[in-house]
Scaffold this motif. Structure first.
Motif, short mmCIF file in Angstrom:
data_model
loop_
_atom_site.label_atom_id
_atom_site.label_comp_id
_atom_site.label_asym_id
_atom_site.label_seq_id
_atom_site.Cartn_x
_atom_site.Cartn_y
_atom_site.Cartn_z
N CYS A 1 -90.80 -0.12 -40.29
CA CYS A 1 -89.62 0.52 -39.73
C CYS A 1 -88.54 -0.51 -39.44
N ALA A 2 -87.31 -0.22 -39.88
CA ALA A 2 -86.21 -1.16 -39.70
C ALA A 2 -85.95 -1.42 -38.23
N VAL A 3 -86.22 -0.46 -37.40
CA VAL A 3 -85.93 -0.61 -35.99
C VAL A 3 -87.10 -1.30 -35.28
N LEU A 4 -88.29 -0.84 -35.58
CA LEU A 4 -89.44 -1.41 -34.89
C LEU A 4 -89.81 -2.78 -35.43
N ALA A 5 -89.42 -3.05 -36.66
CA ALA A 5 -89.72 -4.37 -37.22
C ALA A 5 -89.07 -5.47 -36.40
N GLU A 6 -88.04 -5.10 -35.67
CA GLU A 6 -87.45 -6.11 -34.79
C GLU A 6 -88.49 -6.67 -33.83
N THR A 7 -89.36 -5.78 -33.37
CA THR A 7 -90.42 -6.24 -32.47
C THR A 7 -91.30 -7.25 -33.18
N ASP A 8 -91.57 -6.99 -34.45
CA ASP A 8 -92.39 -7.93 -35.21
C ASP A 8 -91.71 -9.28 -35.33
N ASN B 1 -79.08 -6.79 -37.88
CA ASN B 1 -79.68 -6.74 -36.54
C ASN B 1 -80.53 -7.97 -36.28
N GLN C 1 -92.13 2.44 -28.40
CA GLN C 1 -92.53 2.44 -29.81
C GLN C 1 -93.42 3.60 -30.19
N CYS D 1 -83.91 9.36 -39.61
CA CYS D 1 -84.04 7.93 -39.41
C CYS D 1 -83.06 7.43 -38.36
N VAL E 1 -81.64 4.54 -38.00
CA VAL E 1 -80.52 3.78 -38.52
C VAL E 1 -79.49 4.72 -39.16
N PHE E 2 -79.98 5.69 -39.89
CA PHE E 2 -79.07 6.65 -40.50
C PHE E 2 -78.39 7.51 -39.44
N ARG F 1 -95.73 5.19 -37.03
CA ARG F 1 -94.90 4.06 -36.66
C ARG F 1 -93.50 4.18 -37.24
N LEU G 1 -77.09 0.62 -45.73
CA LEU G 1 -78.17 1.58 -45.48
C LEU G 1 -79.00 1.91 -46.73
N GLN H 1 -80.22 16.42 -44.84
CA GLN H 1 -79.55 15.20 -45.30
C GLN H 1 -79.19 15.36 -46.77
N ARG I 1 -87.14 3.61 -28.53
CA ARG I 1 -86.28 2.67 -29.27
C ARG I 1 -85.15 3.40 -29.99
N GLN J 1 -84.43 8.41 -47.20
CA GLN J 1 -83.98 8.62 -45.83
C GLN J 1 -84.54 7.61 -44.84
N CYS J 2 -85.08 6.54 -45.30
CA CYS J 2 -85.65 5.58 -44.36
C CYS J 2 -84.97 4.24 -44.61
N ALA J 3 -84.47 3.64 -43.54
CA ALA J 3 -83.66 2.44 -43.70
C ALA J 3 -84.47 1.16 -43.63
N GLY K 1 -94.20 -4.99 -40.23
CA GLY K 1 -93.65 -3.69 -39.87
C GLY K 1 -92.88 -3.06 -41.01
N VAL L 1 -77.89 11.49 -49.98
CA VAL L 1 -78.57 10.88 -51.11
C VAL L 1 -78.59 11.84 -52.29
N GLN M 1 -78.40 -3.28 -42.90
CA GLN M 1 -78.24 -3.11 -41.46
C GLN M 1 -79.36 -3.84 -40.72
N TYR N 1 -81.50 2.11 -29.67
CA TYR N 1 -80.70 1.73 -30.83
C TYR N 1 -79.37 2.48 -30.82
N ALA O 1 -89.40 4.65 -35.63
CA ALA O 1 -88.67 4.64 -34.37
C ALA O 1 -88.11 6.01 -34.02
#
Ligand SMILES: Nc1ncnc2c1ncn2[C@@H]1O[C@H](COP(=O)(O)OP(=O)(O)O)[C@@H](O)[C@H]1O
Ligand SMILES: Nc1ncnc2c1ncn2[C@@H]1O[C@H](COP(=O)(O)OP(=O)(O)O)[C@@H](O)[C@H]1O
Ligand code: SF4
Ligand code: SF4
Ligand code: SF4
Lengths: 273, 410, 457, 388
Positions: A172-179, A143, C274, C335, C337-338, C295, A111, D367, C302, A132-134, A170, D370, A139, C306, C297
Motif C-alpha cells: 500500500c502506497a500509504v502504509l508502505a511509509e511505515t515500512d 511522500n 493500519q 484508494c 491516494v486517489f 493491508r 497516480l 471510478q 491512516r 485503482q490502487c496507487a 509493503g 481509468v 505520489q 493522509y 489504508a
C-alpha cells in the motif's frame, strides 16, 4: 498557412502546457515553449490559468491567436479548451515527437502508470493501465522523499548510488511509509531505500510493458521520466529481446505536446470543411 | 510415502515415453474422475490439477501464473488454470522434469466446478484436440435422483465410451472395468479405516496436511490399480500401528507434537508454502483430525464404493458424489458431523482465492456450523498455487489469535 | 508499589498502561510510534509511569491542601512538568538542526540558513511557555507534531518568497526530528518534577502551599514501581523483545480491554492507524469471533491522516470540519491516494470541503460496517475503540449506521478508548502471573541512539 | 421541443432505481398473484408466467445499494452481484418474492442457491441445471425433465394447473416480446444517435419487473418515440460490448462509454430477456419445445459449452451483422466464466482482424477515470487510424 496550437495536460500533481507552431507539414510542428507548474495542494483551475497566462505573456500572444487549445488528463478543468484527447493517444503522439524512434511508451505520473505500444505514425496498437490502487506511484515517491528529507530532483541521483538495494515489502502506497520508517530505523541508507522502491516500481512497470508486448525503443514519459533512478531500474528489469529504455528531458511534457499536435491536425481538418 | 513417490515416478516415466510406446494420454480432472474407465481402454490419465499443485510445491507456479497473465489471462481467475497454461507455454515439463505428452483427448468431466469447462476449452484451443463433455448434474437438493443418474449413464454410454473407443482403437471391455472397480473398492475400504483412526485421541494422523498425501494415489491416476491397493493396505497397517502405540501424527519435522487442539479443516490447502503453512499448525499443537478437501474425490465414509456389479451407475454416482458437487446445506451437515465424529475443538476455513466452487458461501457455512456445533471457526485466506496470495504474516496472525481464542474458551 | 504493565505497540501510536494488584488502573502513557520500536515502548511505558505518579501526587496533594485548591495546583504542576520535558527536547532538536545545517553540501548556504534557523528556534522556545498552561488547547499530544507545526509555520514566515530556503529548512527539520525521536526524554521524572515544583512555588497564588508541594513531590519521587509482569500486543508485537508467553494477539487484548471498561460489551470495533478489527466477545471478555481488514489504508486511521495532510488541516480538525457538512458527498475513489486527488479535483469543481469530508468519514465507517457484519453483526452493547473513536464525525456516522442497521443500542465510547488494547494486555499480565516470575523490565532495554540514515550516507 | 422519449425513459429509470420492487408489490396487490425471482440469464420465464405468477429478474443491487451486511457473506475476491443480492434478501427487500430461481451459470450462483436455501427456508428455492450436452435424446430429455419438475413446483406454489394450452399462450407472449426487443436492438445499431445505449439499457431493465405484455408495449412506445428524434450521428466508433451477461455495469459506466466516443451497437446485458434468439415453436408438447429452443437457438455465453462452432464465431457474427469497428470486453471483476472466456475471444478477434480493448468493473464501481481513458483511447485510435 501558419498557426499556433496549445496542449494542456491537467495532471494530478502538475499542469503542463506546450505551445506549438505549425507551418506547412502538419506532422512537423515546432515546439515553441513549455511550462510545468506544480499543484502543491493548490486549486488546479487557478494553477492552469496561471500557467496558461504565463505562456501567452512570454510569447506575446493573445488567446485568440491560438488556433486550437487541446487538453488531455482532466480536461474538464479547462473551460477554454477546443477539444480533448485521451492521455494514451496524446502520450503516444508526444513521445513520437520527442523521439521518432520510440515504439513503446510508459507514462508514469503522480497516480497512474500506463504502457502502450504504437507504430511509426503513433497509432496506439495496445495499452495497459494500472487501476485503482496507487501503490508504487509518483505520489508515493514524493511522500517518501519528504520523509527522508530529500528533494524530488535528488531522488534519482541518490538511487543510482545504491550499493545494496533493500526491497520494500509493503504494497500500500500509504502504509508502505511505515515500512520505510522501519527501514530508516534499521539504519538502511537512503540511497538503498530509494533504489528498493524504484526496483519494486520498475517491476510493476515492466510487467505492464510485457503485457502490451513492448519491443524496440521504449520512452519513459510523465514526471517520473525525469527520475533517472527509476529509468535505470526499468532498464535493469526490462531484459531480453531488442528493447531499449530511454528518457528525455521533455518526458513530462509528452502528453501536452501530443495533444497539442493532435489539435493541429483537427484544426487543419476543421478549416478544410 | 516412498511407495507413493515410486508410483508417481513410474507413471510420469510412462507418460514421457508415449512417443516411443505409442500410448495415448487423456487429460481429465480429479473430482469425480473416470479413472478406471480410462485405464480400461489402456489410455493414460493425466490430471492437470495435480501438475499445477506439484508445480507450486516446486515453487514454479508463480512464474507459470505470470506467464499466463502475460498471455492475457486475468488476475482474478482460478490460478490452477493459469499455472497449467503457463506450464504448457513453457514447454509442458511435468513435475518430474520430463515432458508431458499432448492430450489425445480432453475428457471434460464437468464435476463440481464451472471453471473446468473453461479450462478445457482453453486447452482445446491450444492443442486443437478432441474434447468430450460429460455433464454431471449438481446435487442441488442434496441427493442424486434417478433422472440424474440416467442422464450421466446415458452420456457415458452414448458419448464418452464411443469417444474412448475411437481414440484408443479398442472396444469397451466391461469385465476389465469391473475388475478395476473391485480393486478400487478395496482401496476405498482401507482409506476409510485410515480416516477413522483420527477419531482416537491423540490422533495418529493429520487428516488435512498429512491427508493430502494419503489421498494422492486414490484420487488420481492410480485408483483401480494393483499398486494402489497395496499402497492403501500398507498405509492402513502403518496408521493402525501408530494408533495402537498412541503416537501422534508425523510432521515434516518428524516430531510428534502434543495434541493441543483438534481441528476440522474446510477448503483446499495452499501449495506454494505448504510446509510453512503446516508448521503454523503443528508448532501450536493443532492437529487436523478431518477435512473436506480430502473428500473431493469421494465421500467413502458415507458408504459409497465403486461397484463392479453396476459399473456405469457407480461411476455416475462417484462423479455426482464428490464434495464440491454437493449443495451448501449438505456441506454444512458434513462438516458439523465431522466435528462431532472426530471430537474436534474447532474448525478452520482456508478460503482459497482461486476456487469459487469451494469458497463462495463459506462465510455463511461457517456461521451455520458455529451455531450448530457451538464450536468456534477460524477463517484464513490464501491461494492454491499463486504465491502472491500467501501472506504468511497475515495468516499467522489470524491463526495465532484463533488458537489463543480456543485456549481462552476451553 | 507493585504494577503490571500492558504495552500496545501500534502502527501510529504506542500505548502503555499500569495496573495494580487489584486490577485498578494506575496510569496511561502514549507516544507516537516511530522507527525505533524499542524506544517507542520505552517512552510509552515511562509516560505511563509518570501518569501513575501524577495520580499519586494528586492524592498526596488532596490530603494536604484543603478544598479544591489542589486541582489547580496539580494542573499547573503538570503543565510545568510538560514544559520541562518539552524544553529538553527542543534543546536536542536545536542541536540536531544546527548540526544538519553545518552539513549542507553547499557551504555558501550555511550562514544564511543558520541565521534564520536561530530566529526560528528562539521563537519556538518563547512560544513553548505559552503552550503549557492549564486550559491551553494542545495541538497534539506529541512533541513531533507540536514542534513541526511551530517550526513549519515559522519557517514559512521567515523564508518568505525564497522557496529554496524553505525547502532547506524543511529538509533540516525532517532530518533532525528523526534524531530527537530516537531517544527518550521521559526518564527523568525527578528532574522535571523538581523544576515544575520550583516554578509553581514561585507563583503568587500557590505561595501558601510551598511546603505541601515539597512534601508531596518528595513522597511521589520516593515511590518505587516494581513491575511484576509485562505483556505486549499490537501491530508491532512480534518485534518486541519479549519471550513468546509475554506477547498476546491484539484481538484478545482489545476484547478483554473493552470488557474491562464496559463489562456488558458483546461487540467491539477498533479502528486504528493500519487496521480495523471487529470483535465479538462473550460475557467474560473472551473473544468468540473476529474479522480484520486487509493491508490497505482505505478504511483505517491512516486514511484520515493522509486526507488531513492533503487538505492541509490537522488531524484534530478533520472531524469538526466534517461535522459542518450540509449534505454528504459520495467519494468515488476507494484508494486513499486517489481519494486525496479526487478531493482536490472536486474542490476545484466547486464542491464543499466539509461535505466531501463527511462523505469520507461515512466511507470509512461503511467499510467497518462490512467487517462488523462479517464478524457476526452488532450485539448489545457495542464499544468503539482505537484512535478513530476520538473523531466525532466518525463516531456520529457510526452511531447512525448502527441504529439504521441493527436498531437502537448502547454504544460505548470512552475517552481512554485508545488504550483498550494496552489495558487488555495489562490484565493478561496480571492474570498470567504465575509464581514469582518477574517480567521483562523495559528499563533494561535502553539502547544507544543509532545514527540516522542521513548521517550514514 | 421536449425529447419524445423522456417520459418513457424516466419511467424506466424509476423502476431501475427502485430497490424495494414497488412495481412487483403493486402487481401482487392488483392481481393477488405471486412473484418468483430469477438470476440474470437462461431462466424459462414462460413457466412462471404460465403458472400465473410474475417473473422478476434480479440483477444485483447496482450502484445505488449500500452494502452493509452482504459483505459478511462473501470474500473480497468474489464478484459483486451475489453480495448485493444477499443484501437485498437479508434487508427484506425481496420479501415480495415467493421463490427464487438460480440458473446454472457459475459456481457462485450455484452456491448462492444453497445459501438461499439456508437463509430463506420458507421460500421456493430452485437451482436450474442446464444440460451441457445438446442432443435431444440425452441433454434434451434431461432438460425437459428439469423443466417439468420446475413447472410442478411452480404450479404447486401458485395453485394454478398449467395446461399445455396455457403454456403455449405464455410462450406466444414471450415470443412477441423477443421480437420487439430484436427490433429495438436493430434500430439502435442502425441509428445509434436516436437510441442512446443507456436508454436502451433502462428500457431493457424494465423487463425485469414488468409483466411481459406491458413490457412489449413499452418497447413499442419507446421505438415510436425515438423514431421521432431528429439527431445527427456523431463521429463515434461503433463497438460491440461483451462480457457482462451476469453482473451488470452501472449506468454511469454505460454513459461514460458513450461519452468517451463509442456507439454501442450490440451488447450482452439483460440477457435474461433475450437469450433465446428466435421464436419458441408452439408445438404439441410445449416443454419439449422450450427444451429444444434452449438446445438450439440460444446466445453463446461463457457459461454454455459450445461443442459445434468455433469459439468467438458468435461474437464475430455480431460484429459483422451490426457493422462494428471494434469490441469492448467489459466483464465484472472476479467473474471466472467471463474472464476465462476472454483470451479465447481475443484470439478469435485477432484472427479476424477486429480491434478490441478490455477492462473489468463491479456493479457499484464509481471510478470511471481509468475506464474512460481506456475506452477513449480505443475510440480515438479507431477514429484517427481506423480507416487507414
Ligand atoms: N524533477 C523530477 N525528478 C524526478 N521525479 C519527478 C520530478 N518532477 C516530478 N517528478 C515525479 O513525477 C510525478 C508527477 O508526474 P506527472 O506526470 O507530472 O503527473 P501528473 O500528470 O499525474 O500530474 C511526481 O509525483 C514526482 O514523483
Ligand atoms: N485526537 C484525535 N482526533 C482524531 N483522530 C485521531 C486522534 N488521535 C488519533 N486519531 C486517529 O487514530 C489513528 C491511530 O489510531 P491508533 O488506535 O492509535 O492506531 P494504532 O494502534 O494502529 O497505532 C490515527 O491514524 C488517526 O486517524
Ligand atoms: S493499498 Fe494503499 S495504495 Fe492501494 S488502494 Fe489501498 S490505500 Fe490505495
Ligand atoms: S475453481 Fe476450484 S475446483 Fe475449479 S478448477 Fe479452480 S481450484 Fe479446481
Ligand atoms: S458475475 Fe460471473 S462469477 Fe459472478 S455470479 Fe455472475 S457469472 Fe458468476
Amino acid at each position: 498557412m501558419n498557426f499556433y496550437t496549445a496542449g494542456i495536460d491537467a495532471g494530478n500533481s502538475s499542469v503542463k502546457v506546450a505551445l506549438l507552431e505549425f507551418s506547412g507539414d502538419v506532422s512537423k510542428p515546432r515546439l515553441v515553449d513549455t511550462e510545468l507548474s506544480k499543484l502543491r495542494k493548490r486549486d488546479p483551475k487557478a494553477v492552469i490559468e496561471g500557467a496558461w497566462e504565463r505562456v501567452l505573456a512570454r510569447n506575446k500572444l493573445a488567446p485568440d491567436q491560438i488556433a486550437y487549445v487541446a487538453t488531455t488528463g482532466d480536461g474538464e478543468l479547462v473551460e477554454f479548451r477546443r477539444g480533448h484527447f485521451y492521455s494514451m493517444t496524446s502520450h503516444a503522439r508526444g513521445a513520437l515527437f520527442i523521439d521518432p524512434g520510440a515504439r513503446a511508451v510508459v507514462d508514469v505520473g503522480a497516480l497512474h502508470a500506463k504502457a502502450l505500444i504504437m507504430d511509426e505514425r503513433s497509432k496506439v496498437l495496445g495499452y495497459r493501465m494500472t487501476s485503482q490502487c496507487a501503490s508504487g506511484s509518483g505520489q508515493f515517491i514524493e511522500n517518501i522523499s519528504r520523509y527522508l528529507g530529500i528533494t524530488i530532483e535528488d531522488v534519482g541521483k541518490l538511487s543510482l548510488e545504491a550499493d545494496e538495494p533493500t526491497a520494500v515489502s509493503g504494497i500500500c502506497a500509504v502504509l508502505a511509509e511505515t515500512d520505510v520508517i522501519n527501514m530508516v530505523s534499521r539504519g538502511i541508507a537512503t540511497r538503498n531505500i530509494l533504489k528498493g522502491i524504484h526496483v519494486s516500481m520498475a517491476k510493476r512497470l515492466v510487467n505492464l510493458l510485457r503485457l502490451v508486448k513492448a519491443q524496440g525503443r521504449i520512452l519513459v514519459t510523465g514526471g517520473l521520466g525525469l527520475d533517472v533512478g527509476l529509468v535505470a531500474a526499468i532498464k535493469e528489469n526490462m531484459t531480453g529481446g531488442n528493447v531499449e529504455v530511454v528518457n528525455h528531458e521533455l518526458s513530462p511534457m509528452a502528453g501536452a505536446i501530443g495533444c497539442g499536435i493532435w489539435g493541429g491536425y483537427r484544426h487543419v481538418r476543421l478549416a478544410r470543411n | 510415502m516412498l511407495l507413493q513417490k515410486k508410483m508417481i515416478a513410474g507413471h510420469f516415466d510412462r507418460l514421457a515415453n508415449t512417443a516411443k510406446t505409442g500410448e495415448k494420454a487423456v487429460y481429465t480432472f480429479v473430482p469425480g474422475n473416470l479413472n478406471e474407465l480410462i485405464w480400461a481402454f489402456d489410455l493414460l490419465p493425466v490430471h492437470p490439477e495435480i501438475n499445477a499443485l506439484q508445480s507450486a510445491m516446486r515453487k514454479q507456479s508463480g512464474d507459470y501464473v505470470l506467464e499466463a497473465e502475460k498471455a492475457g489471462h486475468s488476475e482474478d481467475v482460478c490460478t490452477y488454470v493459469k499455472s497449467d497454461i503457463g506450464m504448457m507455454r513453457k514447454g509442458n515439463i511435468g513435475p518430474t522434469g520430463q515432458r508431458l505428452p499432448e492430450p489425445s483427448l480432453l475428457l471434460l468431466s464437468y464435476t463440481g466446478c464451472f471453471t473446468f469447462m473453461k479450462w478445457f476449452e482453453l486447452l482445446k484451443q491450444e492443442y486443437n484436440c478432441p474434447v468430450v463433455m460429460l455433464h454431471v448434474p449438481y446435487q442441488a437438493d442434496g441427493r442424486i435422483t434417478p433422472e440424474m443418474r440416467k442422464y450421466v449413464v446415458k452420456q457415458l454410454k452414448e458419448v464418452v465410451i464411443p469417444k474412448l473407443e475411437e481414440i484408443s482403437g479398442k472396444k469397451y471391455d466391461e469385465d476389465k472395468l469391473r475388475a478395476m472397480l473391485a480393486s478400487s473398492a478395496r482401496s476405498e475400504d482401507d482409506l476409510v479405516a485410515v480416516w477413522d483412526a483420527a477419531k482416537q485421541k491423540p490422533s495418529p494422523i493429520d487428516a488435512y496436511f498429512g491427508g493430502v498425501y494419503y489421498i494422492g494415489p486414490i484420487f488420481t491416476a492410480f485408483r483401480g490399480t494393483k499398486e494402489c491397493e497395496s499402497y492403501y493396505r500398507t498405509l492402513r497397517a502403518e496408521v493402525e500401528q501408530r494408533a495402537k502405540q498412541g503416537l501422534g501424527p508425523v510432521t515434516p519435522d518428524g516430531k510428534v507434537h502434543q495434541e493441543k487442539y483438534r481441528l476440522v479443516v474446510e477448503g483446499p490447502p495452499n501449495w506454494t508454502s505448504f510446509r510453512e503453512f503446516w508448521e503454523m499448525f503443528y508448532a501450536e499443537g493443532a492437529v487436523c483430525v478431518s477435512s473436506t478437501y480430502t473428500r473431493v474425490g469421494g465421500l467413502y465414509e458415507q458408504g459409497f464404493r465403486h461397484d463392479p456389479e453396476h459399473p456405469l451407475e457407480s461411476l455416475a454416482d462417484y462423479c455426482m458424489g464428490c464434495y464440491t458437487n454437493r449443495n451448501l446445506p449438505s456441506r454444512v451437515d458434513l462438516i458439523a458431523k465431522q466435528i462431532e465424529d472426530f471430537q474436534a475443538d474447532g474448525f478452520v476455513v482456508n478460503s482459497i482465492k482461486s476456487c469459487n466452487s469451494f469458497s463462495a458461501g463459506q462465510l455463511l457455512m461457517m456461521k451455520e456450523i458455529e451455531k450448530r456445533t457451538g464450536r468456534a471457526g477460524g477463517f484464513i485466506e490464501s491461494d492454491l498455487v499463486d504465491p502472491r496470495y500467501f501472506s504468511a504474516a497475515n495468516i499467522k496472525n489470524r491463526l495465532e489469535s484463533y488458537f489463543q481464542m480456543l485456549e481462552a474458551r476451553s | 508499589m507493585d504494577a503490571y504493565v500492558g504495552i500496545d505497540l501500534g502502527s501510529t501510536t504506542t500505548k502503555a498502561v499500569f495496573l495494580d494488584e487489584h486490577e485498578k488502573l494506575l496510569g496511561f502513557g502514549i507516544t507516537n510510534s516511530r522507527s525505533d520500536y524499542d524506544i517507542a515502548c520505552q517512552i510509552a511505558r515511562e509516560e505511563a509511569e509518570i501518569n501513575s505518579r501524577f495520580a499519586i501526587l494528586r492524592r498526596e496533594l488532596r490530603s494536604q491542601v484543603a478544598g479544591d485548591g489542589h486541582e489547580q495546583l496539580i494542573a499547573w504542576l503538570f503543565q510545568k512538568y510538560r514544559l520541562a520535558q518539552h524544553s529538553r527536547q527542543l534543546e536536542a532538536l536545536a542541536q540536531a538542526c544546527r548540526k544538519a545545517v553545518d552539513l549542507l553540501p553547499n557551504a555558501a548556504h550555511r550562514p544564511p540558513t543558520h541565521a534564520v534557523l536561530d530566529q526560528i528556534l528562539t521563537e519556538m522556545e518563547r512560544e513553548a511557555v505559552g503552550l503549557f498552561t492549564p486550559g491551553a488547547v494542545a495541538r497534539s499530544d506529541f512533541f513531533r507534531d507540536v514542534a513541526a507545526s511551530s517550526f513549519l509555520h515559522l519557517a514559512e514566515k521567515k523564508a518568505g518568497d525564497d522557496a529554496k530556503l524553505l525547502d532547506r529548512l524543511i529538509g533540516t527539520y525532517d532530518k533532525s526530528i528523526l534524531q530527537v525521536e530516537a531517544k527518550s526524554y521521559t526518564n527523568a521524572f525527578a528532574d522535571y518534577i523538581r523544576f515544575a515544583a520550583d516554578a509553581v512555588r514561585r507563583m503568587p497564588e500557590f505561595e501558601a502551599h510551598g511546603e505541601a508541594i515539597t512534601r508531596a513531590v518528595a513522597n511521589t519521587i520516593a515511590i518505587e514501581f516494581r513491575v511484576l509482569n509485562t505483556i505486549g500486543t499490537g501491530y508491532g508485537r512480534q518485534r518486541l523483545p519479549f519471550p513468546k508467553e509475554q506477547i498476546r494477539s491484539e484481538i484478545l487484548c482489545h476484547g478483554l480491554g473493552a470488557h474491562f471498561m464496559f463489562p456488558k460489551t458483546r461487540t467491539v470495533l477498533d479502528i486504528g492507524g493500519q487496521d480495523t478489527k471487529a470483535i465479538q466477545v462473550d460475557e467474560n471478555g473472551i473473544v468468540t469471533n473476529f474479522q480484520m481488514n486487509d493491508r490497505c489504508a482505505a478504511g483505517c486511521g491512516r486514511y484520515l491522516g493522509y486526507i488531513a495532510d492533503e487538505m492541509n488541516v490537522g488531524l484534530h480538525e478533520l472531524g469538526p470540519l466534517a461535522m459542518k457538512s450540509r449534505k454528504q458527498v459520495k467519494i468515488n475513489s476507494t484508494c486513499t491516494v486517489f481519494a486525496g486527488a479526487e478531493l482536490r479535483e472536486r474542490l476545484a469543481l466547486g464542491e464543499r470541503r466539509e461535505d466531501m469530508l463527511a462523505g469520507l468519514h461515512r466511507a470509512i465507517i461503511l467499510r467497518a460496517m462490512s467487517l462488523l457484519a462479517r464478524s457476526g453483526g452488532v450485539v448489545s452493547e457495542f464499544t468503539f475503540t482505537g484512535g478513530v473513536a476520538k473523531n466525532q464525525a466518525a463516531t456520529d456516522a457510526l452511531r447512525k449506521l448502527i441504529a439504521e442497521n441493527y436498531g437502537e443500542m448502547t454504544i460505548n465510547i470512552s475517552p481512554d478508548s485508545i488504550f483498550t488494547g494496552a489495558i487488555g494486555a495489562a490484565l493478561f499480565a496480571k492474570r498470567d502471573r504465575k509464581g514469582d516470575l518477574i517480567g521483562v523490565d523495559l528499563k533494561a532495554l535502553q539502547k544507544p541512539v543509532k545514527p540516522t540514515a542521513q548521517e550514514q550516507r | 421541443m421536449t425529447d419524445p422519449t423522456t417520459e418513457i425513459v424516466e419511467q424506466c429509470r424509476v423502476l431501475y432505481e427502485d430497490l424495494s420492487f414497488t412495481a412487483v408489490k403493486q402487481w401482487k396487490e392488483r392481481t393477488g398473484g405471486r412473484a418468483v425471482g430469477f438470476m440474470p440469464v437462461y431462466a424459462p420465464r414462460e413457466l412462471i408466467h404460465a403458472a400465473g405468477m410474475l417473473p422478476v429478474g434480479i440483477m444485483g443491487g447496482g450502484e445505488n445499494l449500500e452494502i452493509i451486511k452482504g459483505d459478511a457473506y462473501f470474500q473480497s475476491y468474489i464478484c459483486h452481484i451475489p453480495r448485493s443480492t444477499i443484501e437485498l434478501g437479508v434487508t427484506g427487500r425481496l420479501d415480495c418474492l415467493d421463490g427464487m430461481l438460480f440458473p446454472a451459470i457459475c459456481d457462485v450462483i450455484r452456491n448462492l442457491s444453497g445459501m438461499w436455501q439456508m437463509l430463506f427456508k420458507d421460500k421456493l428455492v430452485r437451482y436450474l441445471d442446464f444440460p451441457q450436452e445438446f442432443t435431444a435424446g440425452i441433454g434434451g430429455a434431461f432438460y425437459r425433465h428439469e423443466l417439468e419438475g420446475l413447472l410442478q413446483q411452480l404450479s404447486a406454489l401458485s395453485k394454478v394447473t398449467v395446461t399445455p394450452e396455457r403454456l403455449r399462450q405464455s410462450i406466444a407472449l414471450y415470443n412477441e416480446n423477443r421480437r420487439v426487443i430484436a427490433k429495438l436492438y436493430d434500430t439502435r445499431a442502425k441509428t445509434p444517435e436516436k437510441v442512446p445505449t443507456y436508454e436502451l439499457y433502462l428500457v431493457m431493465r424494465a423487463s425485469n419487473v414488468l409483466p411481459v405484455e406491458e413490457h412489449t408495449a413499452l418497447v413499442e412506445r419507446y421505438l415510436a418515440a425515438a423514431a421521432k428524434r431528429d439527431r445527427k450521428p456523431l463521429d463515434n466508433a461503433r463497438v460491440v460490448v461483451t462480457g457482462a451477461f451476469c453482473e451488470q455495469p452501472p449506468i454511469a459506466l454505460i454513459r461514460a462509454l458513450e461519452a468517451s466516443g463509442c456507439y454501442v451497437v450490440d451488447d450482452d446485458w439483460v440477457l435474461g430477456a433475450r437469450y433465446l434468439l428466435g421464436d419458441v415453436k408452439l408445438g404439441d408438447d410445449p416443454l419439449t419445445e422450450l427444451a429444444n429452443a434452449y438446445l438450439g437457438d440460444t446466445v453463446e455465453t461463457a457459461s454454455r459449452y459450445e461443442p459445434r462452432r468455433k469459439k468467438g464465431a458468435f461474437l464475430i457474427d455480431s460484429v459483422k451483422k451490426y457493422g462494428a469497428e471494434g469490441v469492448v470486453f467489459c466483464a465484472p471483476s472476479f467473474c471466472d466464466p467471463a474472464l476465462l472466456e476472454r483470451p479465447m475471444l481475443v484470439e478469435a478477434l485477432n484472427k479476424a482482424g477486429v480491434p478490441h480493448t478490455s477492462f473489468n468493473y463491479a456493479e457499484n464501481t464509481s471510478q470511471y477515470h481509468v475506464f474512460k481513458e481506456q475506452t477513449g483511447t480505443f475510440a480515438d485510435s479507431i477514429k484517427l487510424w481506423g480507416a487507414a
